[in-house]
Design a protein around this motif. Structure first.
Motif, PDB file in Angstrom:
ATOM      1  N   THR A   2      79.789  68.745   2.298  1.00 50.41           N
ATOM      2  CA  THR A   2      79.192  68.396   0.890  1.00 50.41           C
ATOM      3  C   THR A   2      78.668  66.797   1.194  1.00 50.41           C
ATOM      4  O   THR A   2      79.495  65.947   1.531  1.00 50.41           O
ATOM      5  N   PRO A   4      76.978  63.675  -1.084  1.00 48.25           N
ATOM      6  CA  PRO A   4      76.922  62.937  -2.628  1.00 48.25           C
ATOM      7  C   PRO A   4      75.759  63.713  -3.414  1.00 48.25           C
ATOM      8  O   PRO A   4      74.605  63.761  -2.761  1.00 48.25           O
ATOM      9  N   GLN A   8      74.062  62.674 -10.054  1.00 45.97           N
ATOM     10  CA  GLN A   8      75.249  63.192 -10.734  1.00 45.97           C
ATOM     11  C   GLN A   8      76.395  62.449 -10.884  1.00 45.97           C
ATOM     12  O   GLN A   8      76.912  62.290  -9.649  1.00 45.97           O
ATOM     13  N   MET A  10      80.358  61.099 -11.189  1.00 49.72           N
ATOM     14  CA  MET A  10      81.580  61.767 -11.223  1.00 49.72           C
ATOM     15  C   MET A  10      82.281  60.656 -12.236  1.00 49.72           C
ATOM     16  O   MET A  10      83.154  60.886 -12.961  1.00 49.72           O
ATOM     17  N   ARG A  59      79.108  62.501  -7.662  1.00 50.45           N
ATOM     18  CA  ARG A  59      79.752  63.607  -7.239  1.00 50.45           C
ATOM     19  C   ARG A  59      79.637  63.821  -5.869  1.00 50.45           C
ATOM     20  O   ARG A  59      78.525  63.546  -5.385  1.00 50.45           O
ATOM     21  N   GLY A  60      80.684  64.146  -5.177  1.00 45.43           N
ATOM     22  CA  GLY A  60      80.695  64.396  -3.535  1.00 45.43           C
ATOM     23  C   GLY A  60      80.751  63.172  -2.679  1.00 45.43           C
ATOM     24  O   GLY A  60      80.858  63.010  -1.553  1.00 45.43           O
ATOM     25  N   ASP A  94      84.286  62.676 -15.171  1.00 51.86           N
ATOM     26  CA  ASP A  94      83.873  64.085 -14.963  1.00 51.86           C
ATOM     27  C   ASP A  94      83.383  64.537 -16.444  1.00 51.86           C
ATOM     28  O   ASP A  94      83.484  65.590 -16.883  1.00 51.86           O
ATOM     29  N   ARG A 113      92.581  67.572 -12.970  1.00 54.85           N
ATOM     30  CA  ARG A 113      91.399  67.241 -12.499  1.00 54.85           C
ATOM     31  C   ARG A 113      91.325  65.869 -11.552  1.00 54.85           C
ATOM     32  O   ARG A 113      90.259  65.516 -11.140  1.00 54.85           O
ATOM     33  N   ALA A 190      88.603  67.212  -9.204  1.00 54.56           N
ATOM     34  CA  ALA A 190      87.206  66.833  -9.069  1.00 54.56           C
ATOM     35  C   ALA A 190      87.302  65.446  -8.449  1.00 54.56           C
ATOM     36  O   ALA A 190      86.360  65.032  -7.857  1.00 54.56           O
ATOM     37  N   LEU A 191      88.268  64.658  -8.518  1.00 49.35           N
ATOM     38  CA  LEU A 191      88.479  63.389  -8.224  1.00 49.35           C
ATOM     39  C   LEU A 191      89.735  63.002  -7.490  1.00 49.35           C
ATOM     40  O   LEU A 191      90.633  63.442  -8.001  1.00 49.35           O
ATOM     41  N   THR A 222      85.306  67.310  -2.983  1.00 51.07           N
ATOM     42  CA  THR A 222      86.010  66.407  -3.782  1.00 51.07           C
ATOM     43  C   THR A 222      85.310  65.136  -3.897  1.00 51.07           C
ATOM     44  O   THR A 222      84.901  64.704  -2.862  1.00 51.07           O
ATOM     45  N   THR A 223      85.222  64.402  -5.079  1.00 52.89           N
ATOM     46  CA  THR A 223      84.931  63.126  -5.091  1.00 52.89           C
ATOM     47  C   THR A 223      86.089  62.187  -4.657  1.00 52.89           C
ATOM     48  O   THR A 223      87.104  62.731  -5.155  1.00 52.89           O
TER      49      THR A 223
END
Length: 254
Positions: A2, A4, A8, A10, A59-60, A94, A113, A190-191, A222-223
């Motif tokens: 993955t 970034p 987008q 995060m 993100r990422g 997020d 999250r 997500a983070l 995941t970020t």
């Protein structure tokens, strides 16, 4: 792998100020009773941990935060993770403005999250490695079969399948930090926030844990935001942010 996702965001942290101590920083409820805010005035004895720090993380992306002890790294991570509230400024994670969340909603955000890894490991001594990894899933009320499958997957991901039944005291420091990393990823956050995750490890083990963190972040999509003072670890990040005296003074691609 993955990468970034450009455009987008995060994490968006805007003009963060945070002071500790002093007698002028009274805490008040925000309008509508949601979240808290503090009066801007603080006494001369206050310690100014952050002085207008702003940061965006895509993100990422794996972002490393560097700086000397006392530069404000831990405070920045705590504010972004919802463990503390800024005196001034805004944090959006997020798509959610943390100032709009009440205490219960913040707890749910941290549980579901955001994953946390600290230098102290924070494992429960009486539980096995597998049981420690499964704690967040139990708190969420996950189906037992789903929980067991997720725990097994994560232990395999961090290379500890053969140590699933061992307790923290039977594991090395590096192995304990791997368990802590697996636990932080249990609910597919997500983070991921890691505060000096290699500080208690020797250089070789620390580098291996940081490499693993990067690999796991990529595989899980995941970020990650990682505070570290170790220059050897900075090359493993997508981007490096430097904090000095509570301000972000430099951002560079690693």
């Amino acid at each position: 792998m993955t990468e970034p996702i450009e455009g987008q965001v995060m994490v968006r942290a805007e003009n963060l100020h945070r002071s500790y101590g002093g007698s002028g920083g009274a805490t008040t409820r925000r309008a509508g009773g949601r979240g808290t805010s503090r009066a801007a005035g603080t006494s001369a004895l206050a310690v100014h941990a952050l002085r207008g720090a702003s940061l965006e993380v895509a993100r990422g992306e794996l972002v490393a935060v560097k700086g000397r002890s006392g530069a404000g790294k831990t405070t920045l991570l705590h504010l972004i993770g919802g463990l503390d509230t800024p005196d001034q400024g805004r944090v959006v994670v997020d798509g959610t403005d943390l100032a709009d969340l009440g205490e219960r909603e913040l707890l749910e955000l941290r549980r579901d999250r955001v994953g946390f890894v600290f230098q102290s490991f924070g494992l429960i001594p009486l539980l096995t490695a597998a049981e420690n990894v499964g704690v967040p899933l139990r708190l969420r009320g996950a189906d037992p079969r789903e929980r067991d499958e997720r725990v097994a997957l994560l232990l395999a991901l961090v290379g500890l399948t053969d140590h699933a039944a061992q307790r923290p005291g039977e594991l090395s420091g590096g192995q304990q930090q791997r368990v802590a990393l697996a636990r932080a990823l249990a609910n597919r956050p997500a983070l991921l926030i890691a505060d000096e995750p290699t500080a208690q490890l020797d250089a070789e083990t620390g580098f291996a844990v940081m490499e693993l963190l990067r690999t796991v972040v990529r595989s899980e999509g995941t970020t990650a935001l990682v505070a570290t003072h170790d220059p050897q670890l900075l090359d493993l990040a997508d981007r490096v942010v430097e904090l000095s005296d509570g301000r972000i003074v430099e951002t560079e691609t690693a």
